[in-house]
Design a protein around this motif. Structure first.
Motif, PDB file in Angstrom:
ATOM      1  N   GLY A 172      -5.885   6.247  -0.063  1.00 44.33           N
ATOM      2  CA  GLY A 172      -4.476   5.879  -0.146  1.00 44.33           C
ATOM      3  C   GLY A 172      -3.784   5.687   1.179  1.00 44.33           C
ATOM      4  O   GLY A 172      -2.548   5.665   1.242  1.00 44.33           O
ATOM      5  N   MET A 173      -4.556   5.524   2.264  1.00 39.71           N
ATOM      6  CA  MET A 173      -3.934   5.308   3.566  1.00 39.71           C
ATOM      7  C   MET A 173      -3.361   3.901   3.662  1.00 39.71           C
ATOM      8  O   MET A 173      -3.765   2.991   2.931  1.00 39.71           O
ATOM      9  N   VAL A 174      -2.407   3.720   4.575  1.00 39.66           N
ATOM     10  CA  VAL A 174      -1.645   2.479   4.699  1.00 39.66           C
ATOM     11  C   VAL A 174      -2.030   1.781   5.997  1.00 39.66           C
ATOM     12  O   VAL A 174      -1.749   2.300   7.092  1.00 39.66           O
ATOM     13  N   LEU A 175      -2.676   0.632   5.904  1.00 42.41           N
ATOM     14  CA  LEU A 175      -3.113  -0.095   7.092  1.00 42.41           C
ATOM     15  C   LEU A 175      -1.929  -0.820   7.718  1.00 42.41           C
ATOM     16  O   LEU A 175      -1.368  -1.740   7.116  1.00 42.41           O
ATOM     17  N   ALA A 234       0.835  -1.211   0.000  1.00 45.11           N
ATOM     18  CA  ALA A 234       0.000   0.000   0.000  1.00 45.11           C
ATOM     19  C   ALA A 234       0.864   1.252   0.000  1.00 45.11           C
ATOM     20  O   ALA A 234       0.524   2.255  -0.634  1.00 45.11           O
ATOM     21  N   ALA A 235       1.991   1.215   0.705  1.00 42.42           N
ATOM     22  CA  ALA A 235       2.894   2.372   0.733  1.00 42.42           C
ATOM     23  C   ALA A 235       3.447   2.656  -0.663  1.00 42.42           C
ATOM     24  O   ALA A 235       3.582   3.825  -1.071  1.00 42.42           O
ATOM     25  N   ASP A 236       3.780   1.610  -1.412  1.00 44.93           N
ATOM     26  CA  ASP A 236       4.287   1.806  -2.770  1.00 44.93           C
ATOM     27  C   ASP A 236       3.221   2.383  -3.696  1.00 44.93           C
ATOM     28  O   ASP A 236       3.497   3.257  -4.521  1.00 44.93           O
ATOM     29  N   LEU A 237       1.993   1.906  -3.541  1.00 44.58           N
ATOM     30  CA  LEU A 237       0.899   2.470  -4.344  1.00 44.58           C
ATOM     31  C   LEU A 237       0.665   3.934  -3.980  1.00 44.58           C
ATOM     32  O   LEU A 237       0.400   4.777  -4.855  1.00 44.58           O
ATOM     33  N   ALA A 238       0.763   4.235  -2.689  1.00 45.71           N
ATOM     34  CA  ALA A 238       0.590   5.623  -2.257  1.00 45.71           C
ATOM     35  C   ALA A 238       1.667   6.513  -2.862  1.00 45.71           C
ATOM     36  O   ALA A 238       1.394   7.653  -3.276  1.00 45.71           O
ATOM     37  N   ALA A 239       2.899   5.999  -2.921  1.00 48.01           N
ATOM     38  CA  ALA A 239       3.990   6.789  -3.498  1.00 48.01           C
ATOM     39  C   ALA A 239       3.707   7.122  -4.958  1.00 48.01           C
ATOM     40  O   ALA A 239       4.004   8.230  -5.425  1.00 48.01           O
ATOM     41  N   GLN A 240       3.128   6.166  -5.682  1.00 44.64           N
ATOM     42  CA  GLN A 240       2.801   6.417  -7.084  1.00 44.64           C
ATOM     43  C   GLN A 240       1.738   7.502  -7.204  1.00 44.64           C
ATOM     44  O   GLN A 240       1.820   8.373  -8.088  1.00 44.64           O
ATOM     45  N   ARG A 241       0.742   7.478  -6.318  1.00 45.97           N
ATOM     46  CA  ARG A 241      -0.298   8.515  -6.352  1.00 45.97           C
ATOM     47  C   ARG A 241       0.285   9.871  -5.970  1.00 45.97           C
ATOM     48  O   ARG A 241      -0.048  10.897  -6.565  1.00 45.97           O
ATOM     49  N   LEU A 242       1.158   9.886  -4.961  1.00 51.09           N
ATOM     50  CA  LEU A 242       1.759  11.144  -4.523  1.00 51.09           C
ATOM     51  C   LEU A 242       2.628  11.755  -5.622  1.00 51.09           C
ATOM     52  O   LEU A 242       2.734  12.976  -5.734  1.00 51.09           O
ATOM     53  N   ALA A 243       3.225  10.912  -6.435  1.00 51.50           N
ATOM     54  CA  ALA A 243       4.091  11.414  -7.509  1.00 51.50           C
ATOM     55  C   ALA A 243       3.318  12.216  -8.544  1.00 51.50           C
ATOM     56  O   ALA A 243       3.896  13.031  -9.263  1.00 51.50           O
ATOM     57  N   THR A 244       2.007  12.024  -8.605  1.00 51.24           N
ATOM     58  CA  THR A 244       1.195  12.765  -9.576  1.00 51.24           C
ATOM     59  C   THR A 244       0.942  14.193  -9.115  1.00 51.24           C
ATOM     60  O   THR A 244       0.529  15.040  -9.914  1.00 51.24           O
ATOM     61  N   GLY A 245       1.136  14.456  -7.822  1.00 50.56           N
ATOM     62  CA  GLY A 245       0.906  15.795  -7.292  1.00 50.56           C
ATOM     63  C   GLY A 245      -0.537  16.106  -6.990  1.00 50.56           C
ATOM     64  O   GLY A 245      -0.861  17.251  -6.649  1.00 50.56           O
ATOM     65  N   GLY A 247      -0.819   7.876   1.926  1.00 53.29           N
ATOM     66  CA  GLY A 247       0.470   7.453   2.454  1.00 53.29           C
ATOM     67  C   GLY A 247       0.572   7.428   3.961  1.00 53.29           C
ATOM     68  O   GLY A 247       1.574   6.948   4.501  1.00 53.29           O
ATOM     69  N   LEU A 248      -0.440   7.934   4.659  1.00 56.56           N
ATOM     70  CA  LEU A 248      -0.388   7.941   6.125  1.00 56.56           C
ATOM     71  C   LEU A 248      -0.678   6.557   6.692  1.00 56.56           C
ATOM     72  O   LEU A 248      -1.695   5.934   6.346  1.00 56.56           O
ATOM     73  N   PRO A 249       0.159   6.033   7.588  1.00 60.62           N
ATOM     74  CA  PRO A 249      -0.144   4.764   8.261  1.00 60.62           C
ATOM     75  C   PRO A 249      -1.311   4.944   9.231  1.00 60.62           C
ATOM     76  O   PRO A 249      -1.494   6.018   9.809  1.00 60.62           O
ATOM     77  N   ILE A 250      -2.066   3.881   9.417  1.00 59.98           N
ATOM     78  CA  ILE A 250      -3.210   3.937  10.322  1.00 59.98           C
ATOM     79  C   ILE A 250      -3.410   2.582  10.988  1.00 59.98           C
ATOM     80  O   ILE A 250      -3.104   1.528  10.414  1.00 59.98           O
TER      81      ILE A 250
END
Length: 547
Positions: free
Chosen positions: A157-160, A97-108, A115-118
């Protein structure tokens, strides 16, 4: 796979990036709904970042989601041996999930929570993962689907990271298997005790819990964090193991008001699987406020109701903290008004026990697997199913009358907020816990908000000089008044940021059970138990009409 940024590069990168003001419904956010600039973050250990601080670094791509997750998992492994907040972690799924979040964050243009853990209280279903309500009675139970709350966080995009301990089946107010990070011989409160302890210990920047009779507010007060119990129906309860369907609330927990407000912005909204969420005004399109206005008297004109009996039972060690909090309100321009809270009808407890019993009757053959105090409570609840239907509906009418009386108190005194202590004790030692059922003890101090369905924020007000255990204050409002309450609480925390205090933990390594996703349970409910409940839900109102 994106390459994780090192901490050595973090502050330099933070000085370059600008955080997007989008994230809630794709619209431009007002200044009070934006994240702070990355350059304002001075903390260098990712695990010690607040959710707001972590979000601003993630959005500016100064911090990679894997680095943040690494830090949180590493801190948990190093210190959770004495706290035991986690019941399970899901590292394989979390890193993916963190890697997927990084891809979304790269789009701006990723959501602000991306990307926040929960951590989730162990009553929220996640398909293919265990769901046990911290009870041996549900050992081996695998969720059949996702809870409505987790679907929203996952889509953002949160990270469980994992599931956090609850008092068994959320029945009690102690979570005795968990230690309070401020003093592990003390209870973290309950039933969302694991969630509050993990936040206080800095194992995760975000967590969620439930509240049926104080179960968000009690641990928030005891652990020095912030919790928001929203209006009933503001956040979905679908796919959540219930205690009582017409009084259960799900809510966000964070280290600060801003952290909890950010979570609420993604947690709140309509869920077709929970009809209660279709009632009431829309969630603000740009999310809830994240920062204070500031200034010498930002609470000028805000009227706070203080019940005449609110401080009668407070020990002196926490009474001084409550008095100091009142002084802070006055200093910021707030007006404190003496009020008399309506009396909670005592008979309502009978209806609560009946709802409690409806769910637990499916486990009567497993009662020996419950903790002794939980088994006693569940047995009494199942026995209460003999209550005549006419009596049950009569109690529901009493509840409506009580809600209208609460609303009239606000109208008659022109109130904006009502104040209550977050606890009536100066900590509770784990070795002296007695009757910890949510249906026993100091009901008046908490039940008012569950019976009215009104929103409440519990914020830290300092720590006792006698025990070192934190103490919080509840700020309640009228139904659907979350935004105004959050704005008020933000001003108080801006003026006195005691939430930044961090407990000193002693290294106590623990190999936390690490579980992989597997085949979902057969269902049909996401919890893989019979949680269908009654065919109706409580509907909050702001009416003051006599009933």
């Amino acid at each position: 796979m994106p390459t994780p940024l090192s901490r050595r590069r973090l502050l330099g990168a933070a000085a370059v990036g600008a955080v997007t003001a989008a994230g809630f419904g794709g619209r431009t956010a007002s200044a009070r709904r934006r994240l702070p600039p990355p350059t304002s973050v001075t903390e260098t250990d990712p695990a010690l970042l607040s959710a707001i601080e972590a979000a601003t670094l993630l959005q500016s791509r100064a911090l990679h989601p894997r680095d943040l997750l690494d830090a949180c998992l590493g801190r948990s492994a190093e210190y959770d041996g004495s706290v035991e907040a986690w019941i399970r972690i899901y590292s394989e799924q979390a890193y993916a999930a963190a890697d997927l979040a990084a891809q979304r964050l790269a789009t701006g243009s990723a959501p602000l929570a991306c990307g926040l853990p929960i951590g989730l209280k162990d009553v929220f279903a996640v398909a293919g993962l265990p769901l046990t309500a911290s009870s041996d009675a549900l050992a081996g139970n695998i969720a059949a689907g996702d809870s409505g709350v987790w679907r929203r966080f996952r889509d953002a995009g949160m990270v469980l990271m994992g599931h956090l301990h609850t008092h068994e089946f959320a029945i009690g107010t102690a979570t005795p298997q968990v230690g309070n990070p401020w003093g592990t011989e003390y209870s973290p409160g309950g039933s969302s005790g694991g969630s509050a302890a993990a936040l206080a210990a800095r194992f995760t920047p975000c967590a969620v819990g439930t509240d049926t009779g104080g179960s968000l507010r009690i641990p928030a007060s005891a652990c020095g964090i912030t919790a928001i119990k929203p209006t009933f129906g503001r956040c979905s309860t679908s796919g959540v193991i219930p205690l009582t369907w017409t009084r259960d609330h799900t809510g966000p927990m964070g280290r600060s008001v801003a952290d909890a407000s950010l979570l609420l912005s993604y947690m709140a909204g309509v869920d077709v699987d929970d009809p209660s969420t279709s009632v009431g005004p829309d969630v603000p399109a740009n999310g809830y406020p994240l920062s204070a206005v500031g200034g010498p008297q930002p609470l000028s004109g805000i009227r706070f109701g203080l019940p005449s009996t609110a401080t009668e039972e407070l020990p002196e060690s926490v009474g001084v903290l409550f008095s100091a909090f009142l002084d802070l309100i006055r200093r910021l321009g707030g007006v404190i008004v003496d009020v008399r809270m309506p009396t909670v009808p005592t008979g309502l407890l009978t209806g609560d026990l009946a709802e409690f019993g409806v769910y637990h009757q499916q486990f009567v053959d497993r009662l020996p697997s419950y903790r002794p105090e939980s088994a006693v409570a569940a047995t009494a609840a199942v026995a209460s199913l003999g209550v005549p239907v006419a009596d049950y509906f009569s109690l529901e009418r009493e509840r409506r009358r009580y809600q209208h009386e609460y609303n009239r108190m606000f109208a008659e005194h022109a109130l904006d907020v009502v104040l209550r202590p977050g606890a009536l004790t100066d900590g509770i030692r784990r070795d002296t816990l007695a009757d910890t059922s949510v249906f026993a003890g100091a009901r008046e101090n908490y039940f008012w908000a569950n019976y009215t369905g009104a929103p409440v924020i519990c914020v830290p007000a300092g720590r006792s000089t006698a025990t070192g255990i934190p103490f919080g204050v509840q700020l309640g409002g009228l139904p659907w008044a979350e935004e105004a309450l959050i704005s008020t609480a933000l001003e108080l925390q801006e003026a006195d940021p005691v939430w930044r205090d961090t407990p000193s933990l002693v290294s106590s390594p623990r190999r936390i059970p690490d579980v992989r996703t597997t085949r979902p349970g057969p269902g049909p409910s996401p919890t893989n138990t019979d949680d269908s409940g009654p065919g109706f839900r409580f509907v909050p109102t702001t009416s003051t009409a006599a009933v």
